[in-house]
Design a protein around this motif. Structure first.
Motif, PDB file in Angstrom:
ATOM      1  N   GLN A  88      44.851  44.904  38.258  1.00 20.46           N
ATOM      2  CA  GLN A  88      45.705  44.039  39.080  1.00 20.46           C
ATOM      3  C   GLN A  88      47.170  44.311  38.751  1.00 20.46           C
ATOM      4  OE1 GLN A  88      43.568  40.549  37.502  1.00 20.46           O
ATOM      5  NE2 GLN A  88      43.902  39.660  39.533  1.00 20.46           N
ATOM      6  N   GLY A 112      29.160  42.970  37.749  1.00 20.56           N
ATOM      7  CA  GLY A 112      29.297  41.677  37.083  1.00 20.56           C
ATOM      8  C   GLY A 112      29.228  41.828  35.589  1.00 20.56           C
ATOM      9  N   GLY A 113      28.456  40.970  34.971  1.00 20.56           N
ATOM     10  CA  GLY A 113      28.373  40.988  33.519  1.00 20.56           C
ATOM     11  C   GLY A 113      29.477  40.147  32.914  1.00 20.56           C
ATOM     12  N   ARG A 114      29.820  40.508  31.705  1.00 16.43           N
ATOM     13  CA  ARG A 114      30.763  39.684  30.958  1.00 16.43           C
ATOM     14  C   ARG A 114      32.062  40.467  30.743  1.00 16.43           C
ATOM     15  NH1 ARG A 114      27.782  36.762  26.282  1.00 16.43           N
ATOM     16  NH2 ARG A 114      27.002  35.588  28.062  1.00 16.43           N
ATOM     17  N   VAL A 115      33.149  39.738  30.711  1.00 15.98           N
ATOM     18  CA  VAL A 115      34.427  40.402  30.414  1.00 15.98           C
ATOM     19  C   VAL A 115      34.395  40.836  28.950  1.00 15.98           C
ATOM     20  CG1 VAL A 115      36.909  40.063  30.193  1.00 15.98           C
ATOM     21  CG2 VAL A 115      35.680  39.056  32.112  1.00 15.98           C
ATOM     22  N   ALA A 121      25.455  35.450  34.055  1.00 19.10           N
ATOM     23  CA  ALA A 121      25.329  36.571  33.118  1.00 19.10           C
ATOM     24  C   ALA A 121      24.170  37.494  33.474  1.00 19.10           C
ATOM     25  CB  ALA A 121      25.140  36.044  31.699  1.00 19.10           C
ATOM     26  N   PHE A 149      34.634  44.742  32.570  1.00 16.36           N
ATOM     27  CA  PHE A 149      33.368  44.013  32.529  1.00 16.36           C
ATOM     28  C   PHE A 149      32.298  44.952  31.975  1.00 16.36           C
ATOM     29  CE2 PHE A 149      33.968  40.206  35.244  1.00 16.36           C
ATOM     30  CZ  PHE A 149      35.246  40.475  35.735  1.00 16.36           C
ATOM     31  N   ALA A 185      40.179  44.557  50.109  1.00 11.62           N
ATOM     32  CA  ALA A 185      39.018  44.707  49.217  1.00 11.62           C
ATOM     33  C   ALA A 185      37.932  43.713  49.599  1.00 11.62           C
ATOM     34  CB  ALA A 185      39.449  44.501  47.771  1.00 11.62           C
ATOM     35  N   SER A 237      31.341  36.177  41.545  1.00 10.03           N
ATOM     36  CA  SER A 237      31.460  36.237  40.086  1.00 10.03           C
ATOM     37  C   SER A 237      32.916  36.099  39.637  1.00 10.03           C
ATOM     38  CB  SER A 237      30.883  37.547  39.565  1.00 10.03           C
ATOM     39  OG  SER A 237      31.598  38.633  40.099  1.00 10.03           O
ATOM     40  N   THR A 279      41.117  44.480  33.378  1.00 13.46           N
ATOM     41  CA  THR A 279      39.982  43.711  32.876  1.00 13.46           C
ATOM     42  C   THR A 279      38.736  44.591  32.951  1.00 13.46           C
ATOM     43  OG1 THR A 279      40.995  41.771  33.861  1.00 13.46           O
ATOM     44  CG2 THR A 279      38.745  41.521  33.080  1.00 13.46           C
ATOM     45  N   LEU A 318      36.880  46.389  44.728  1.00 13.37           N
ATOM     46  CA  LEU A 318      37.854  45.898  43.750  1.00 13.37           C
ATOM     47  C   LEU A 318      37.696  46.620  42.414  1.00 13.37           C
ATOM     48  CD1 LEU A 318      37.636  42.037  44.191  1.00 13.37           C
ATOM     49  CD2 LEU A 318      39.566  43.480  44.775  1.00 13.37           C
ATOM     50  N   PHE A 319      36.494  47.094  42.157  1.00 14.40           N
ATOM     51  CA  PHE A 319      36.175  47.628  40.832  1.00 14.40           C
ATOM     52  C   PHE A 319      36.057  49.152  40.852  1.00 14.40           C
ATOM     53  CE2 PHE A 319      34.694  43.311  40.776  1.00 14.40           C
ATOM     54  CZ  PHE A 319      34.921  42.872  39.495  1.00 14.40           C
ATOM     55  N   ALA A 322      46.079  44.150  49.660  1.00 16.33           N
ATOM     56  CA  ALA A 322      44.995  44.908  49.009  1.00 16.33           C
ATOM     57  C   ALA A 322      43.794  44.026  48.687  1.00 16.33           C
ATOM     58  CB  ALA A 322      45.539  45.551  47.746  1.00 16.33           C
ATOM     59  N   ASP A 323      44.077  42.775  48.279  1.00 16.88           N
ATOM     60  CA  ASP A 323      42.954  41.909  47.903  1.00 16.88           C
ATOM     61  C   ASP A 323      42.091  41.544  49.105  1.00 16.88           C
ATOM     62  OD1 ASP A 323      45.080  40.583  48.897  1.00 16.88           O
ATOM     63  OD2 ASP A 323      45.254  39.120  47.272  1.00 16.88           O
ATOM     64  N   LEU A 375      49.364  39.661  40.570  1.00 12.49           N
ATOM     65  CA  LEU A 375      47.899  39.554  40.373  1.00 12.49           C
ATOM     66  C   LEU A 375      47.110  40.067  41.578  1.00 12.49           C
ATOM     67  CD1 LEU A 375      47.351  36.181  38.470  1.00 12.49           C
ATOM     68  CD2 LEU A 375      47.429  38.490  37.566  1.00 12.49           C
ATOM     69  N   THR A 376      47.734  40.914  42.375  1.00  8.02           N
ATOM     70  CA  THR A 376      46.989  41.516  43.495  1.00  8.02           C
ATOM     71  C   THR A 376      46.244  42.754  42.990  1.00  8.02           C
ATOM     72  OG1 THR A 376      48.989  42.730  44.057  1.00  8.02           O
ATOM     73  CG2 THR A 376      48.523  40.746  45.334  1.00  8.02           C
ATOM     74  N   PRO A 377      45.081  43.044  43.574  1.00 10.38           N
ATOM     75  CA  PRO A 377      44.319  44.209  43.113  1.00 10.38           C
ATOM     76  C   PRO A 377      45.070  45.521  43.379  1.00 10.38           C
ATOM     77  CG  PRO A 377      42.982  42.787  44.496  1.00 10.38           C
ATOM     78  CD  PRO A 377      44.374  42.306  44.632  1.00 10.38           C
ATOM     79  N   ARG A 391      42.118  36.512  37.568  1.00  7.31           N
ATOM     80  CA  ARG A 391      42.392  35.555  38.639  1.00  7.31           C
ATOM     81  C   ARG A 391      42.806  36.292  39.905  1.00  7.31           C
ATOM     82  NH1 ARG A 391      39.243  32.583  37.478  1.00  7.31           N
ATOM     83  NH2 ARG A 391      39.865  31.520  39.370  1.00  7.31           N
ATOM     84  N   PHE A 400      38.731  46.339  36.503  1.00  9.37           N
ATOM     85  CA  PHE A 400      39.436  45.664  37.591  1.00  9.37           C
ATOM     86  C   PHE A 400      40.926  45.732  37.262  1.00  9.37           C
ATOM     87  CE2 PHE A 400      40.615  41.422  39.653  1.00  9.37           C
ATOM     88  CZ  PHE A 400      40.706  41.984  40.906  1.00  9.37           C
TER      89      PHE A 400
END
Lengths: 181, 785
Positions: A62, A27-30, B159, A44, B7, B72, A42, A102-103, B3-4, A67-69, B231, A60
């Motif tokens: 995409q 998590g955290g911030r972008v 956060a 984080f 995941a 998140s 992206t 995802l990450f 994939a999404d 916009l798919t991972p 997104r 992350f």
């Protein structure tokens, strides 16, 4: 503790205490977001705010259109200290370091405060790569006592409980004495 | 699969602590449920068990399923998490009527010693009744829901992982309180008419609708975080927000409607005639169902038993009753075996210390006593009792000495106090710093030899265990710290002692020698002077002495006799011992932190004519004896003056000196376990070195690496602080109990207590300061920082 079940529970508790690995946070911030030829990337950063000491960088990836991972690219983070152009630390971002598949995440221990630069290199399976550099503001570390404030302040809970309990008990006692008199 | 989604479905998490808590809770409920079923409680049928397991599973799903990592990235996932925690899990848990099964399912010790007193506590009862009030429950539910969804707080939770957990905990707890009022699980009774549930649920539904409507229909993004994250599934942040609102609306409405249906059915079926257990959820007052009857009978039995004697009842947990362990402890060969093992270890330490290489971290005498033995000693004191004295090898040659010397002198009357031990303790702490004993295997070996010689001579010449009682500094440390230990060697049933004529526990008898420390079991109320030798256990012909856990004695709070010790609060020697050991806990740790070491160097630079040993001697006398005594007397004077006590200053100081024991044990534990946990590998290094000396192993790089101090694990500092936290709470409590023996709170009590509380908190702060300083890693290869 005659029951083997409770013996198992005891052993399990000890094991959990000794061997427990806390979850890695994605998590955290972008802290940066950008689009390469075919990907949307992206990054984080955690903790929020970033402080001197251990930090977590998660990427992350995409598909920029759908916009798919995307999972088939490899990424490496390098962090460059303030007033320098040479990376001090470099680490490959992996899914094993991340909570969510995802990450891709990498952990660093940032030794000094200031405006660091992060160089991100994303490599595709065919060997082509994309790189981006973005700044990362690292604040001074929290005072050690502040970072341990929760543990230091822990006695406040039982002490407050005890004080309230004694007050309630005392008030009840005085009332009953008054009623009797 | 896309994939999404792939995941998503592979994003399961495993939080060991949460899983452990859920599994334990389920296990306790299942145990209680089975017991209640065996007792014929028909209302606890299968669907209640299923509801409970399902409720716990829902909590697990909310916090460990892919919903958690995706929360998140998508507000709707986060909202789904909240819905599970607020509208699904709590009602399911309450439908299972969990209170009775959870209580009955607890192990006997926890039920009788912790849960029952806690549930009977007036404050707990007051808080519980307050939370059961519909207005309070509804208020909490609304405050938690609206408060955490305010953008500032929501962003904070996103956060920070800690605040995120706090948010989830408050949602779940508020929902538990809210739904308990609706479902009114057995055996609780509703505080208001069930008709009140109709407006209760209506108001809850109304505010939920307003909130959901705001989220669903607003064209403004409430939480900027979701505008910055990548997104997924091509959902725009506003659409995501609208879906989240709709989800909450739908799920909340369904939950409220089902609850309304539940209450309506209840009201519809309400019968004026009370039914048997299992038939009616709320038995009318005065009509006890079988479970209540059994519980009432049990409580009555316990009360009767309590009235008979104030001594530990047979319900008290006794280590000697534990299968295998109890048999082992009671065996006559157990202690000699333990002592022989320790004797052999001591012999190894002496041999290696005298003839091995003088490299501290590679010598058994350099690491074993100062890192491992001390760490294990305090752990033993914290979790059990005075286990080192039980295994003490120095008393092993006692029988041989008595046989050789054949004298049976009485220990001189003028030495029958703790003053000699106090002096020896100061000498030891001085020698430890002045000659860096921890850094000298040779000196360490000679200390062990000296200990054996002293024990041999004193116990050979004098009757009983004079060395342990009046001389041994380690023994005094163990006696004092074991006042806080959970186990105590004590009589099981006082009535048996009243009818006993032989008094074998102190005199000795056909089954064994009596107590060498001259402790008379029926009068013994604490661990002071008890070596856990278990001679009394073996000597007692009635098998009436055990190792009891958490005996309600006054060993820390004063007043009672402690067998031959007399009233400790009148003994200045005992008070001096307590004070020395408490101050040593802080001085010993402080002397190895960088600022204090630097201060010492600066002061010594100013005073070049004074040798280091003299400097340390002055420092030790001041810091262990003079300054602590002055502080204790000053605090006693303030306490006495402020509370208008008629006691003298010295008597007040003597009475309250024991206040510092829990804090000191916290400090000793933090200090010694720090060394144990950071330098445990040195045993491997030194052991391998010894074996390699005899060509039994190869001393390689791995062993060498073990001799060095590694990184300090992140959990060690919190552990140290928790040790001191517990010590502080203990000290404050002991001070309160001494100030307020009659449990009757008054201003005089507060005034008598406050100075001691200030002293305890000051020492706590000093301990915290020490923990945060760079510490010498004594006993390892690297020194400093």
């Amino acid at each position: 503790m005659r029951n083997p079940v409770w013996q198992f529970v005891l052993v399990a508790s000890v094991w959990f205490t000794v061997d427990h690995h806390w979850l890695h946070a994605d998590g955290g911030r972008v802290c940066w977001s950008g689009i390469s030829s075919s990907y949307r990337l992206t990054v984080f950063a955690e903790p929020v705010p970033l402080r001197q000491g251990p930090i977590d960088l998660s990427l992350f990836v995409q598909d920029s259109q759908e916009l798919t991972p995307v999972s088939h690219v490899e990424a490496t983070f390098a962090i460059i200290p303030p007033d320098s152009t040479t990376p001090l630390l470099e680490a490959k971002a992996t899914r094993a370091n991340a909570t969510s598949p995802l990450f891709q995440a990498a952990q660093f221990k940032v030794p000094i405060t200031g405006r660091w630069q992060v160089k991100l290199v994303v490599t595709e399976p065919d060997g082509s790569f994309f790189s981006a550099t973005f700044p990362l503001e690292v604040a001074p570390p929290q005072a050690p006592a502040w970072s341990m404030a929760f543990w230091i302040a822990l006695p406040v809970v039982p002490i407050s409980w005890f004080v309230i309990r004694q007050l309630v008990h005392s008030i009840a006692l005085h009332r009953s004495q008054d009623a009797r008199s | 699969m896309a994939a999404d989604w792939q995941a998503f479905w592979t994003s399961w998490q495993f939080d060991a602590w949460l899983t452990l808590v859920l599994v334990l809770t389920a296990g306790v409920y299942l145990r209680g449920w089975l017991r209640l079923r065996q007792r014929g409680a028909r209302r606890f049928d299968g669907w209640r068990l299923a509801a409970f397991i399902l409720g716990l599973t829902t909590v697990g799903m909310a916090l460990q399923s892919p919903v958690e990592p995706f929360s998140s990235l998508l507000l709707q996932m986060h909202m789904l998490q909240h819905v599970l925690l607020m509208f699904v899990a709590p009602p399911l848990l309450w439908l299972a009527d969990p209170e009775l099964p959870l209580l009955i399912g607890l192990p006997k010790f926890f039920r009788q010693r912790l849960a029952t007193p806690l549930l009977r506590d007036p404050l707990v009862r007051w808080v519980t009744s307050l939370l059961a009030h519909p207005v309070v429950a509804l208020g909490l539910f609304i405050i938690a829901g609206w408060g955490w969804h305010l953008p500032a707080f929501y962003q904070l939770a996103l956060a920070s992982e800690t605040w995120h957990r706090v948010e989830h905990a408050s949602f779940f707890l508020a929902a538990l309180v809210f739904w308990r009022v609706v479902i009114a699980p057995y055996p609780s009774r509703a505080t208001m008419s069930r008709w009140a549930m109709l407006p209760y649920l209506l108001v809850a539904g109304l505010q939920g609708t307003v909130f959901s409507g705001l989220l669903t229909f607003s064209d403004r993004l409430f939480y900027p975080h979701y505008g910055t994250v990548p997104r997924l599934w091509n959902i725009t942040p506003l659409d995501d927000q609208a879906i989240a609102g709709a989800l909450m609306w739908l799920c909340g409405s369904i939950a409220y409607l089902l609850a309304l249906a539940w209450v309506a059915t209840e009201l519809w079926n309400e019968s004026p005639q009370p039914q048997a257990a299992g038939g009616h959820p709320h038995p009318l007052p005065g009509t006890l169902d079988p479970i209540r009857q059994q519980t009432a009978a049990r409580i009555a039995r316990l009360r009767t038993r309590k009235k008979k004697t104030s001594q530990p009842s047979p319900e008290v947990w006794d280590l000697l009753n534990v299968r295998f362990v109890g048999t082992l402890l009671k065996s006559k060969t157990f202690r000699p075996t333990l002592q022989t093992v320790m004797f052999l270890l001591a012999a190894l330490i002496v041999i290696d210390g005298l003839w091995g290489p003088q490299a501290t971290s590679l010598n058994l005498a350099g690491v074993t006593p100062w890192i491992h033995w001390r760490g294990l000693l305090v752990i033993g004191l914290v979790v059990a009792g005075n286990v080192f004295c039980m295994a003490c090898p120095f008393t092993l040659p006692r029988a041989l000495a008595k046989h050789l010397f054949r004298t049976d002198w009485n220990w001189p009357n003028w030495l029958r106090s703790k003053w000699l031990a106090v002096a020896l303790l100061i000498v030891f702490f001085w020698a430890y710093e002045a000659f860096a004993l921890w850094d000298s295997p040779w000196w360490t070996a000679w200390i062990v030899v000296g200990y054996f010689a002293a024990s041999f001579a004193v116990d050979g010449l004098f009757r009983g265990a004079a060395f342990c009682k009046y001389v041994c500094p380690i023994g005094q440390f163990n006696f004092v710290q074991s006042l806080c230990s959970p186990l105590q060697v004590a009589v099981r049933d006082a009535n048996v002692c009243h009818t006993c004529d032989t008094k074998d526990c102190i005199r000795g008898g056909p089954q064994g020698s009596g107590c060498n420390m001259e402790l008379f079991q029926p009068q013994k109320t604490g661990n002071l002077d008890c070596t856990f030798c278990l001679d009394c256990v073996q000597a007692c012909p009635h098998e009436n002495v055990g190792m009891l856990a958490f005996v309600e004695s006054s060993q820390l709070t004063g007043g009672a006799l402690s067998s031959q010790n007399g009233r400790w609060y009148r003994r200045t020697d005992v008070a001096a011992l307590l004070t020395i050991l408490a101050s040593a806990a802080f001085v010993n740790a402080a002397w190895m932190v960088e600022p204090v070491v630097r201060l010492e160097e600066q002061v010594r630079a100013e005073l070049p004519s004074i040798s280091r040993s003299m400097f340390v001697a002055i420092g030790m006398i001041l810091s262990l004896a003079v300054i602590p005594a002055g502080i204790i007397l000053a605090v006693a004077a303030v306490s006495r003056w402020w509370s208008n006590s008629k006691r003298g200053v010295v008597e007040t100081a003597t009475r309250f000196a024991i206040v510092l024991v829990p804090l000191a044990l916290g400090m000793w534990t933090a200090h010694y376990t720090f060394h144990l946990f950071t330098s445990a590998g040195t045993l491997w290094a030194a052991g391998t070195r010894v074996l390699s000396d005899y060509h039994l192993a190869t001393f390689g790089d791995v062993a060498l690496a073990c001799a060095c101090c590694g990184d300090v694990a992140s959990w060690i500092l919190p552990l140290e602080i928790v040790c001191l936290d517990i010590g502080l709470c203990g000290s404050l409590y002991v001070a309160y109990r001494i100030a307020c023996p009659g449990h009757n709170l008054s201003w005089a009590v507060v005034k008598a207590w406050t100075p001691w509380a200030v002293l305890s908190v000051t020492l706590f702060a000093a301990g915290i300061w020490i923990f945060f300083q760079p510490m010498q890693m004594r006993g390892t290869m690297v020194l400093g920082g």
